[in-house]
Design a protein around this motif. Structure first.
Motif, short mmCIF file in Angstrom:
data_model
loop_
_atom_site.label_atom_id
_atom_site.label_comp_id
_atom_site.label_asym_id
_atom_site.label_seq_id
_atom_site.Cartn_x
_atom_site.Cartn_y
_atom_site.Cartn_z
N GLY A 41 91.18 -7.60 -18.24
CA GLY A 41 89.95 -6.99 -17.50
C GLY A 41 88.64 -7.95 -17.92
N GLY A 42 88.69 -8.71 -18.40
CA GLY A 42 87.45 -9.40 -19.00
C GLY A 42 86.78 -9.40 -20.30
N ASN A 43 87.84 -9.28 -21.30
CA ASN A 43 87.20 -8.78 -22.62
C ASN A 43 87.23 -9.94 -23.45
N SER A 45 89.99 -11.27 -24.27
CA SER A 45 91.15 -11.03 -25.28
C SER A 45 92.50 -11.34 -24.79
N CYS A 46 92.79 -11.85 -23.60
CA CYS A 46 94.11 -12.27 -23.25
C CYS A 46 94.31 -13.83 -22.80
N ALA A 47 93.14 -14.50 -22.40
CA ALA A 47 93.47 -15.84 -22.04
C ALA A 47 94.18 -16.12 -20.75
N ARG A 84 87.72 -23.25 -20.15
CA ARG A 84 87.08 -21.99 -20.13
C ARG A 84 87.87 -20.76 -19.73
N LEU A 85 87.41 -19.60 -20.28
CA LEU A 85 88.03 -18.38 -19.70
C LEU A 85 87.15 -17.93 -18.56
N SER A 86 87.47 -17.62 -17.44
CA SER A 86 86.64 -17.48 -16.15
C SER A 86 85.99 -16.28 -16.31
#
Ligand code: FES
Length: 107
Positions: A41-43, A45-47, A84-86
């Motif tokens: 959800g945007g933290n 922490s999942c990539a 990058r992580l979006s």
């Protein structure tokens, strides 16, 4: 509103609007862009919201922060210098026309 372009692994493009002040991942998820899973959800922490920033825009987007940089070591698809992580890319008017490439896999 800025327009951002997601290029999918099959070469097709999804052009979506992204409100300034939101993050790139939100634009993908709310427009049903395939390949952006965003499990956490945007933290950061999942990539599973991994993208490759197009070479023309890497300077504009800038580098990942420290937490994101560590998380990028856990992407399902290979990490590249433009990874990058979006969920960590803040949308601003300056990013109008941004192109990112969606990797083949996220999990
Ligand atoms: S949504 Fe989980 S790291 Fe971006």
């Amino acid at each position: 509103m800025p327009i951002v372009i997601f290029e999918l692994p099959d070469g097709t493009e999804r052009k979506v609007t992204a409100a300034s002040g939101t993050v790139l991942m939100q634009a993908a998820v709310s427009n049903g862009v395939e390949g952006i899973v965003a499990e956490c959800g945007g933290n950061a922490s999942c990539a599973t919201c991994h993208v490759y920033v197009d070479g023309r825009h890497t300077e504009l987007v800038g580098p990942p922060n420290e937490v994101e940089d560590e998380m990028l070591d856990f992407t399902a698809a290979e990490r590249r210098p433009t990874s990058r992580l979006s969920c960590q890319i803040q949308i601003s008017d300056a990013l109008d026309g941004l192109v990112v490439h969606v990797p083949e896999e996220q999990v």
